[in-house]
Design a protein around this motif. Structure first.
Motif, mmCIF file in Angstrom:
data_model
loop_
_atom_site.group_PDB
_atom_site.id
_atom_site.type_symbol
_atom_site.label_atom_id
_atom_site.label_comp_id
_atom_site.label_asym_id
_atom_site.label_seq_id
_atom_site.Cartn_x
_atom_site.Cartn_y
_atom_site.Cartn_z
ATOM 1 N N PRO A 1 6.650 -5.471 11.387
ATOM 2 C CA PRO A 1 6.096 -4.214 11.683
ATOM 3 C C PRO A 1 7.088 -3.369 11.784
ATOM 4 N N TYR B 1 -0.940 -6.138 13.702
ATOM 5 C CA TYR B 1 0.434 -6.335 13.063
ATOM 6 C C TYR B 1 0.529 -8.035 12.973
ATOM 7 N N ASP C 1 -1.663 -9.295 10.188
ATOM 8 C CA ASP C 1 -1.168 -8.703 9.039
ATOM 9 C C ASP C 1 -0.062 -9.679 8.199
ATOM 10 N N LYS D 1 0.683 -9.805 4.075
ATOM 11 C CA LYS D 1 0.479 -8.641 3.364
ATOM 12 C C LYS D 1 1.638 -7.927 3.832
ATOM 13 N N LEU D 2 2.305 -8.729 5.125
ATOM 14 C CA LEU D 2 3.114 -7.702 6.041
ATOM 15 C C LEU D 2 4.421 -8.665 6.779
ATOM 16 N N LYS D 3 6.005 -8.101 6.378
ATOM 17 C CA LYS D 3 6.545 -8.999 6.702
ATOM 18 C C LYS D 3 7.486 -8.841 8.345
#
Ligand code: NAD
Length: 251
Positions: free
Chosen positions: A153, A141, A144, A149-151
């Motif tokens: 999880p 997480y 990412d 890629k991710l804000k």
């Protein structure tokens, strides 16, 4: 010169001790590339961080929490134990150190080989869903989040934001770790405080235990702390230099 004399005095106390308890703070990991909060260049220079790293900050704005903590978490991912972490593992190995009590969340004491470690503020490596309690390994997480890629999880079952297993401002400390830390402090014959500003409570209460029973306290820190006047020895310098000298004494 004074630092060298103080280091020698600290080593001499360590030689005479067989139940050392170390209390470590973020300053033991800065030489591994992990910023501390209050030291020079520390994360606190960003004034909004305390709010974002609080339990209420996480609840109201989990995206802001992860955005704010990404510098800390990604620096931890690449970090290796410092000489000071290795010193504590060595002291335990030769039967001089009873326990490490740490305010850190980076897992570097375990990585250095320390066995009896009480993590008062939890660990960043794992997380859980606040709704169903499912546990998660956080490394992927964080990678990412770091790469954009991710804000946030999310728990795959509940869809709510996963919370790292760290003690945030406003959270309570894990009872078992706290009780074990107090018991170790009550039985120690020397307390070593390494790299802590000693302003975060209740961890900062622990040095009062040896002080109140006449057991020596040694502080190694770059900056002054509120306990310096009560310590038997204060080494004002870098932990890497201190640990190099101390490791040579306990090879
Ligand atoms: P702090 O940031 O308040 O104080 C760190 C102290 O270490 C400062 O006084 C600084 O002068 C000293 N220091 C920094 N580098 C040093 C070095 N190379 N040699 C000697 N001294 C050095 O840290 P704290 O007292 O641990 O309290 C802050 C909170 O920050 C803790 O609750 C902890 O959970 C959290 N934190 C943890 C990490 C981590 O896990 N590595 C990193 C940042 C913050």
């Amino acid at each position: 010169m004074k630092t060298m004399v103080d280091t020698e005095q600290a080593i001499s106390l360590m030689r005479k001790s067989s139940r050392i308890v170390a209390l470590s703070g973020a300053g033991i990991s800065t030489e591994a590339g992990i910023p501390d909060f209050r030291g020079p260049g520390g994360l606190w220079e960003d004034g909004s961080l305390m709010k974002q790293l609080s339990a209420s900050g996480f609840a109201s704005d989990p995206e802001g929490f992860y955005r704010a903590s990404v510098r800390l978490f990604s620096s931890i991912g690449n970090a290796r134990p410092t000489l000071a972490h290795k010193l504590l593992a060595r002291l335990e190995e030769i039967g001089k150190l009873d326990a490490v009590v740490t305010q850190n969340i980076d897992g570097l004491h375990h990585a250095a080989g320390s066995k009896r470690v009480f993590e008062l503020h939890g660990t960043y490596r794992t997380g859980h869903c606040p709704k169903c309690g499912a546990g998660f390994d956080m490394a992927a997480y964080y990678a990412d989040i770091g790469s954009g890629k991710l804000k946030v999880p999310l728990c795959p079952s509940c869809g709510v934001p996963v919370k790292p297993d760290i003690v945030l401002f406003e959270d309570l400390l894990p009872v078992d770790a706290w009780d074990a830390a107090v018991e170790a402090a009550e039985q120690c014959d020397l307390m070593l405080v390494l790299g802590s500003s000693l302003v975060v409570y209740p961890a900062a209460e622990l040095p009062m235990i040896p002080i109140s029973s006449g057991v020596p306290l040694v502080i190694v820190n770059l900056e002054e702390t509120g306990y310096d006047g009560m310590a038997r020895v204060v080494v004002r310098g870098r932990l890497g230099d201190f640990a190099k000298s101390a490791l040579a004494a306990f090879i």
